[in-house]
Structure formats: C-alpha cells, structure tokens
Design a protein around this motif. Structure first.
Motif, PDB file in Angstrom:
ATOM      1  N   HIS A  43       1.231   4.295   9.401  1.00 62.57           N
ATOM      2  CA  HIS A  43       0.731   4.966  10.105  1.00 62.57           C
ATOM      3  C   HIS A  43       0.176   5.949   8.945  1.00 62.57           C
ATOM      4  CE1 HIS A  43       2.095   3.265  13.862  1.00 62.57           C
ATOM      5  NE2 HIS A  43       3.446   3.400  13.097  1.00 62.57           N
ATOM      6  N   LEU A  44      -1.208   6.311   9.906  1.00 64.87           N
ATOM      7  CA  LEU A  44      -1.893   8.048   9.235  1.00 64.87           C
ATOM      8  C   LEU A  44      -2.410   8.644  10.652  1.00 64.87           C
ATOM      9  CD1 LEU A  44      -3.448   9.050   7.095  1.00 64.87           C
ATOM     10  CD2 LEU A  44      -5.249   7.783   7.606  1.00 64.87           C
ATOM     11  N   VAL A  45      -1.434   9.517  10.438  1.00 72.62           N
ATOM     12  CA  VAL A  45      -2.409  10.875  11.313  1.00 72.62           C
ATOM     13  C   VAL A  45      -3.666  11.886  11.381  1.00 72.62           C
ATOM     14  CG1 VAL A  45      -0.490  12.774  11.218  1.00 72.62           C
ATOM     15  CG2 VAL A  45      -1.649  12.518  13.471  1.00 72.62           C
ATOM     16  N   ILE A  46      -4.635  11.514  11.659  1.00 74.89           N
ATOM     17  CA  ILE A  46      -6.245  11.835  11.595  1.00 74.89           C
ATOM     18  C   ILE A  46      -6.323  13.578  12.280  1.00 74.89           C
ATOM     19  CG2 ILE A  46      -8.113  12.253  10.555  1.00 74.89           C
ATOM     20  CD1 ILE A  46      -5.926   9.558  10.736  1.00 74.89           C
ATOM     21  N   ASP A  47      -6.586  14.826  12.130  1.00 73.19           N
ATOM     22  CA  ASP A  47      -6.860  16.001  12.856  1.00 73.19           C
ATOM     23  C   ASP A  47      -8.044  15.840  13.250  1.00 73.19           C
ATOM     24  OD1 ASP A  47      -7.782  17.967  10.607  1.00 73.19           O
ATOM     25  OD2 ASP A  47      -5.724  19.144  11.254  1.00 73.19           O
ATOM     26  N   GLY A  48      -9.178  16.224  13.859  1.00 74.58           N
ATOM     27  CA  GLY A  48     -10.638  16.730  13.833  1.00 74.58           C
ATOM     28  C   GLY A  48     -11.342  17.595  13.029  1.00 74.58           C
ATOM     29  N   GLU A  49     -10.224  18.363  12.044  1.00 73.59           N
ATOM     30  CA  GLU A  49     -10.657  19.342  10.564  1.00 73.59           C
ATOM     31  C   GLU A  49     -10.705  18.164   9.539  1.00 73.59           C
ATOM     32  OE1 GLU A  49     -11.874  22.172  10.863  1.00 73.59           O
ATOM     33  OE2 GLU A  49     -11.790  21.595  13.634  1.00 73.59           O
ATOM     34  N   GLY A  50     -10.377  16.858   9.968  1.00 74.41           N
ATOM     35  CA  GLY A  50      -9.937  15.968   8.512  1.00 74.41           C
ATOM     36  C   GLY A  50      -8.254  16.330   8.431  1.00 74.41           C
ATOM     37  N   ASN A  51      -7.792  16.587   9.023  1.00 73.66           N
ATOM     38  CA  ASN A  51      -6.379  17.285   7.726  1.00 73.66           C
ATOM     39  C   ASN A  51      -5.856  15.901   8.114  1.00 73.66           C
ATOM     40  OD1 ASN A  51      -6.380  19.673   7.275  1.00 73.66           O
ATOM     41  ND2 ASN A  51      -6.726  20.206   8.795  1.00 73.66           N
ATOM     42  N   PHE A  52      -4.937  15.262   7.327  1.00 73.73           N
ATOM     43  CA  PHE A  52      -4.305  13.803   7.026  1.00 73.73           C
ATOM     44  C   PHE A  52      -2.753  14.050   6.723  1.00 73.73           C
ATOM     45  CE2 PHE A  52      -6.400  13.138   3.938  1.00 73.73           C
ATOM     46  CZ  PHE A  52      -5.932  12.476   2.884  1.00 73.73           C
ATOM     47  N   GLN A  53      -1.858  12.627   7.538  1.00 75.51           N
ATOM     48  CA  GLN A  53      -0.839  13.091   6.877  1.00 75.51           C
ATOM     49  C   GLN A  53      -0.371  11.418   6.803  1.00 75.51           C
ATOM     50  OE1 GLN A  53       1.352  15.805   6.132  1.00 75.51           O
ATOM     51  NE2 GLN A  53       2.448  13.828   4.951  1.00 75.51           N
ATOM     52  N   GLY A  54       0.581  10.604   6.271  1.00 75.48           N
ATOM     53  CA  GLY A  54       0.578   9.531   6.153  1.00 75.48           C
ATOM     54  C   GLY A  54       0.273   9.080   5.224  1.00 75.48           C
ATOM     55  N   SER A  55      -0.075   7.146   5.054  1.00 74.78           N
ATOM     56  CA  SER A  55      -0.708   6.372   4.630  1.00 74.78           C
ATOM     57  C   SER A  55      -0.656   4.954   5.388  1.00 74.78           C
ATOM     58  CB  SER A  55       0.071   6.474   2.780  1.00 74.78           C
ATOM     59  OG  SER A  55      -1.111   5.339   2.321  1.00 74.78           O
ATOM     60  N   VAL A  56      -2.328   4.259   5.426  1.00 73.57           N
ATOM     61  CA  VAL A  56      -2.171   3.239   6.048  1.00 73.57           C
ATOM     62  C   VAL A  56      -2.353   1.616   4.350  1.00 73.57           C
ATOM     63  CG1 VAL A  56      -3.003   3.569   8.019  1.00 73.57           C
ATOM     64  CG2 VAL A  56      -4.216   3.588   6.622  1.00 73.57           C
ATOM     65  N   SER A  57      -2.856   2.703   3.650  1.00 71.78           N
ATOM     66  CA  SER A  57      -2.990   1.682   2.341  1.00 71.78           C
ATOM     67  C   SER A  57      -3.136   3.043   1.214  1.00 71.78           C
ATOM     68  CB  SER A  57      -4.996   1.222   2.408  1.00 71.78           C
ATOM     69  OG  SER A  57      -5.288  -0.022   1.386  1.00 71.78           O
ATOM     70  N   GLY A  58      -4.348   3.285   1.009  1.00 73.36           N
ATOM     71  CA  GLY A  58      -4.428   4.122   0.210  1.00 73.36           C
ATOM     72  C   GLY A  58      -5.691   4.174  -1.002  1.00 73.36           C
ATOM     73  N   GLY A  59      -6.425   5.197  -1.391  1.00 74.46           N
ATOM     74  CA  GLY A  59      -7.904   4.619  -1.924  1.00 74.46           C
ATOM     75  C   GLY A  59      -8.879   4.723  -1.043  1.00 74.46           C
ATOM     76  N   CYS A  60      -9.743   3.410  -1.837  1.00 75.23           N
ATOM     77  CA  CYS A  60     -10.967   3.585  -0.401  1.00 75.23           C
ATOM     78  C   CYS A  60     -11.205   3.388   1.193  1.00 75.23           C
ATOM     79  CB  CYS A  60     -11.914   3.003  -1.164  1.00 75.23           C
ATOM     80  SG  CYS A  60     -12.014   1.192  -1.529  1.00 75.23           S
ATOM     81  N   VAL A  61      -9.653   2.624   1.119  1.00 73.95           N
ATOM     82  CA  VAL A  61      -9.517   2.506   2.015  1.00 73.95           C
ATOM     83  C   VAL A  61      -9.082   2.936   3.401  1.00 73.95           C
ATOM     84  CG1 VAL A  61      -8.006   0.775   4.064  1.00 73.95           C
ATOM     85  CG2 VAL A  61      -9.376   0.329   1.323  1.00 73.95           C
ATOM     86  N   GLU A  62      -7.818   4.059   2.676  1.00 75.37           N
ATOM     87  CA  GLU A  62      -7.853   5.627   3.629  1.00 75.37           C
ATOM     88  C   GLU A  62      -9.489   6.304   3.669  1.00 75.37           C
ATOM     89  OE1 GLU A  62      -3.486   7.122   2.810  1.00 75.37           O
ATOM     90  OE2 GLU A  62      -3.315   5.151   3.749  1.00 75.37           O
ATOM     91  N   GLY A  63     -10.438   6.862   2.744  1.00 78.98           N
ATOM     92  CA  GLY A  63     -10.908   7.361   2.544  1.00 78.98           C
ATOM     93  C   GLY A  63     -12.032   6.494   4.023  1.00 78.98           C
ATOM     94  N   ALA A  64     -12.391   5.830   4.064  1.00 82.87           N
ATOM     95  CA  ALA A  64     -12.982   4.785   5.710  1.00 82.87           C
ATOM     96  C   ALA A  64     -12.540   4.938   6.487  1.00 82.87           C
ATOM     97  CB  ALA A  64     -13.290   3.295   5.808  1.00 82.87           C
TER      98      ALA A  64
END
Length: 118
Positions: A43-64
C-alpha cells in the motif's frame, strides 16, 4: 502526541489522516507479473497535500501513482489505469529497456487507487 499512526503501516496512516480531516487516497498493488519490487497487497497512502507513506513500487511508478491519487481525491472515482473506467495503473517494461526507465525489475504491476471516504 495521541493519534500518531504507526508509520510502518500505511493503513494506520490512512486511518489517522482521514480522522484528522485530510483528503486521502489509498493505492494497492493488486497484481504483479514477473519480477516486481513490491508484492501484491502493498500500500501507498497519499493525502490531498501530496504527503505519502508506504510503497507500491518505487521510482517513476510511485510518482505516477501519487499524481493519479490527486485526481482520485478530487473526483472520488477509483482508478484502475488500463483503458476503461475504472482505470488500472499498469506499469511494465521489457528487461532490455528496464534500466533506462527506472524499472530495473523488468516486471509488471497493477495498482488500484481509491479515495478513502467515511
């Protein structure tokens, strides 16, 4: 400080952020094929301000995924980015080109992104 989430558990973070009134999206790895940096259920959790915690992959995938999560938070429509609604975030690359695009594993993952409501 009370109500501080366990930062190692993205689901606890999502719950805490939601209770704090933040707009929250949750991204979950629902399928992998070949070599993948994170297993199904990550899991990767993201808030409306762009804060995030966790991981689903890394690198460019997480940015997308983070960028898509912003749209999911706004629209409320879950994403399965794969040509259709809901769309499926589908990332993959041939082994020979993997290093050039930052997906050195050469595998494929599918990520479901949903807004956390009530």
């Amino acid at each position: 400080m009370q109500n501080e989430p366990n930062i190692l558990d993205p689901l606890a973070v999502a719950e805490t952020w939601h209770e704090q009134g933040r707009a929250v999206a949750l991204a979950t790895v629902i399928e992998t094929w070949g070599s993948a940096p994170r297993p199904v259920g990550s899991h990767l959790v993201i808030d409306g301000e762009g804060n995030f915690q966790g991981s689903v992959s890394g690198g460019c995938v997480e940015g997308a995924v983070i960028a898509e999560a912003a749209d999911v938070i706004t629209s409320g429509t879950p994403r399965l980015l794969e040509f259709g609604v809901p769309r499926l975030l589908k990332f993959g690359v041939a082994d020979e080109t993997a290093w050039r695009v930052g997906l050195s594993c050469g595998g494929r993952i599918r990520v479901y992104v949903e807004r956390i409501d009530g």
